[in-house]
Design a protein around this motif. Structure first.
Motif, mmCIF file in Angstrom:
data_model
loop_
_atom_site.group_PDB
_atom_site.id
_atom_site.type_symbol
_atom_site.label_atom_id
_atom_site.label_comp_id
_atom_site.label_asym_id
_atom_site.label_seq_id
_atom_site.Cartn_x
_atom_site.Cartn_y
_atom_site.Cartn_z
ATOM 1 N N ALA A 30 0.928 -1.113 0.041
ATOM 2 C CA ALA A 30 -0.074 0.107 -0.072
ATOM 3 C C ALA A 30 1.020 1.215 0.060
ATOM 4 C CB ALA A 30 -0.983 -0.086 1.458
ATOM 5 N N CYS A 31 2.191 1.374 0.871
ATOM 6 C CA CYS A 31 3.087 2.515 0.706
ATOM 7 C C CYS A 31 3.505 2.703 -0.478
ATOM 8 C CB CYS A 31 3.968 2.406 1.907
ATOM 9 S SG CYS A 31 3.120 2.256 3.596
ATOM 10 N N GLU A 34 1.401 4.359 -2.858
ATOM 11 C CA GLU A 34 1.124 5.827 -2.576
ATOM 12 C C GLU A 34 1.196 6.966 -3.782
ATOM 13 O OE1 GLU A 34 2.354 9.334 0.258
ATOM 14 O OE2 GLU A 34 2.850 7.548 0.912
ATOM 15 N N LYS A 35 2.503 6.956 -4.356
ATOM 16 C CA LYS A 35 2.595 8.035 -5.260
ATOM 17 C C LYS A 35 1.736 7.739 -6.617
ATOM 18 C CE LYS A 35 6.376 9.910 -8.141
ATOM 19 N NZ LYS A 35 5.840 11.306 -7.786
ATOM 20 N N VAL A 37 -1.283 6.334 -6.705
ATOM 21 C CA VAL A 37 -2.721 6.779 -6.037
ATOM 22 C C VAL A 37 -2.854 8.387 -6.189
ATOM 23 C CG1 VAL A 37 -4.334 7.141 -4.046
ATOM 24 C CG2 VAL A 37 -3.020 5.053 -4.578
ATOM 25 N N LEU A 38 -1.869 9.081 -5.538
ATOM 26 C CA LEU A 38 -1.751 10.717 -5.456
ATOM 27 C C LEU A 38 -1.680 11.258 -6.900
ATOM 28 C CD1 LEU A 38 0.296 11.337 -2.314
ATOM 29 C CD2 LEU A 38 -2.146 11.405 -2.728
ATOM 30 N N LEU A 80 10.335 4.932 0.535
ATOM 31 C CA LEU A 80 8.894 5.047 0.844
ATOM 32 C C LEU A 80 8.577 6.073 2.014
ATOM 33 C CD1 LEU A 80 7.693 1.236 0.611
ATOM 34 C CD2 LEU A 80 7.731 3.139 -1.194
ATOM 35 N N ARG A 135 0.836 4.641 8.748
ATOM 36 C CA ARG A 135 0.746 5.134 7.492
ATOM 37 C C ARG A 135 -0.716 4.912 7.041
ATOM 38 N NH1 ARG A 135 4.541 6.485 3.647
ATOM 39 N NH2 ARG A 135 5.659 7.317 5.514
ATOM 40 N N ASP A 138 -3.168 7.023 8.351
ATOM 41 C CA ASP A 138 -2.961 8.331 7.444
ATOM 42 C C ASP A 138 -3.737 8.347 6.272
ATOM 43 O OD1 ASP A 138 -1.946 9.637 9.761
ATOM 44 O OD2 ASP A 138 0.143 9.321 8.862
ATOM 45 N N TYR A 139 -3.623 7.404 5.366
ATOM 46 C CA TYR A 139 -4.078 7.020 4.330
ATOM 47 C C TYR A 139 -5.725 7.082 4.261
ATOM 48 C CZ TYR A 139 0.296 5.555 2.414
ATOM 49 O OH TYR A 139 1.788 5.383 1.741
ATOM 50 N N ILE A 144 -6.862 8.546 1.082
ATOM 51 C CA ILE A 144 -5.865 8.024 -0.351
ATOM 52 C C ILE A 144 -6.217 6.470 -0.715
ATOM 53 C CG2 ILE A 144 -3.474 7.435 -0.624
ATOM 54 C CD1 ILE A 144 -2.758 10.108 1.137
ATOM 55 N N ILE A 145 -6.366 5.641 0.453
ATOM 56 C CA ILE A 145 -6.963 4.530 0.300
ATOM 57 C C ILE A 145 -8.199 3.846 0.862
ATOM 58 C CG2 ILE A 145 -4.636 3.555 -0.236
ATOM 59 C CD1 ILE A 145 -4.881 1.946 2.216
#
Length: 413
Positions: A30-31, A34-35, A37-38, A80, A135, A138-139, A144-145
């Motif tokens: 998942a980490c 991240e990029k 996803v964003l 990451l 993390r 936070d997502y 974010i997820i």
């Protein structure tokens, strides 16, 4: 066909990627996404049976289990933006000392020889887990997820361009499902994915040991009697300043006897087998044990499906390479997902996923065969085998280019 047309032809699903399992491997994936996803709008969800909002039980400090992270894994976590949260609680491995009890063969792998501050690091599992969990939380807060937690996958079914996932709470679809639950859910069996299992007729005995002098950042790999022992340097705790993590490979025909020993008797036998090179052993924490096997999934990819982490492969802990191999797989899969998504191809496309499998096959085969070979080589006690491995250790110590290549491979470089 241009990219926009390709994207229009991709089956529309609720999510592009659904990760099953929020353990160390699933959370790391998942980490790694991240990029994407964003920056690109990849839609990612994660399913975990445990409630990720609840605080977890932290084991007593002396008994807390730890994992060895290679230098390569440390670099991945730095990439990451996770390493800064781990560094203060990570014990550097500055040297690995490999020897054969009662024999002349010794080799030393040193970080200084490779121009690096450490060969790897030892990090408590709950510390690594908490950093990843923070993390994920936070997502979720930042949308974010999507987290389905606590929730459980009860069924997976292939559909056009992906998979239909039946949860206890709902039904969803995804272009790609990543099965990263360690193989404990029964979903692999439901899908007809078997595992080839090699039984070693050995148990792994793990415990934390207190020493009477500093470990100096040295990890020990000691081949004694019928099974190897490893000592990993640990950070100090409030009770003992000098501590190591023990991984002892015990033959099944000795296991019950050793398992039944009192703490002091266990330390006495351990000291007699290991010797005094590392230190005098003065205390032992909680002991755990498990049968040692090597497992390989019969399939790691299908259309819309990837099996990752321990669900894909579980190898002997003799060289501490299992988790590091899984993290390398994780980053390779993240790169494969990114390449497909940016090209307008479904992230569950079988041809794309086959490229991931082919890319990782060599690493998986080499790492598992290396560990398997060590098990057989260093569990033999006949004179010819002892002589051969001692000559090998001495040769490795003096053949610097060969030793450097061996060291860098162990470091994940």
């Amino acid at each position: 066909m241009d990219q926009s047309t390709q994207k229009n032809n991709i089956a529309k699903h609720d999510f592009d990627v659904l990760i099953i399992g929020a353990g160390l491997v699933g959370a790391s994936l998942a980490c790694a996404l991240e990029k994407l996803v964003l920056d690109q709008g990849l839609k990612v969800a994660l399913v975990e049976p445990h409630d990720l909002q609840q605080s977890r039980d932290i084991p007593p400090s002396f008994d807390a289990r730890a994992s060895a992270l290679s230098w390569g894994t440390r670099c991945i976590y730095d990439q990451l933006n996770l390493w800064s949260s781990l560094a203060s609680q990570a014990q550097p491995i500055e040297q690995v000392h490999v020897s054969d009890r009662g024999s002349f063969g010794v080799t030393r792998l040193r970080a200084n020889d490779e121009g690096l501050p450490a060969l790897g690091y030892v990090v408590k599992n709950h510390v690594l887990g908490d950093v990843l969990l923070d993390r994920l939380r936070d997502y979720q807060k930042q949308n974010i997820i999507t987290l389905f937690s606590p929730d459980t996958v009860t069924a997976l079914k292939p559909v056009a361009g992906g998979m239909k996932i039946t949860l206890e709470s709902s039904e969803i679809t995804a272009s790609l499902v990543v099965l990263a639950d360690g193989g404990r859910s029964g979903l692999m069996e439901q899908l007809g994915i078997s595992q080839a299992v090699t039984e070693y007729q050995q148990h792994g005995v793990i415990a934390n040991i207190a020493l009477d002098r500093p470990h100096r950042g040295v990890a020990w790999e000691r081949f004694a009697g019928k099974g190897p022992m490893a000592l990993l340097p640990l950070t100090a705790d409030e009770q003992f300043e000098h501590r190591v993590g023990l991984v002892w490979t015990v033959p099944d025909n000795e296991f019950e006897e050793i398992h039944g020993l009192s703490d002091q008797a266990f330390l006495d036998v351990l000291q007699a087998r290991f010797g005094y090179r590392a230190s005098r052993f003065i205390a032992v924490g909680k002991r755990d044990s498990y049968p040692l096997t090597m497992k390989m999934a019969s399939e790691q990819v299908r259309p819309g499906l990837v099996v990752l982490g321990n669900a894909a492969h579980a190898i002997h802990p003799i060289a501490g390479q299992g988790y590091n191999l899984s993290i390398r797989d994780t980053m390779a899969l993240a790169d494969n997902i990114a390449a497909s998504f940016k090209a307008g191809i479904s992230v569950g496309n079988l041809n794309s996923l086959m490229r991931y499998q082919q890319q990782q096959h060599g690493d998986q085969a080499l790492t598992s065969q290396f560990c398997n070979g060590l098990v057989h080589l260093f569990s033999r006690t006949d004179r010819a085998s002892v002589l051969a491995r001692n000559l090998g250790l001495i040769s490795l110590d003096y053949l610097h280019p060969v030793k450097s290549g061996f060291t860098r491979k162990a470091m994940g470089l």
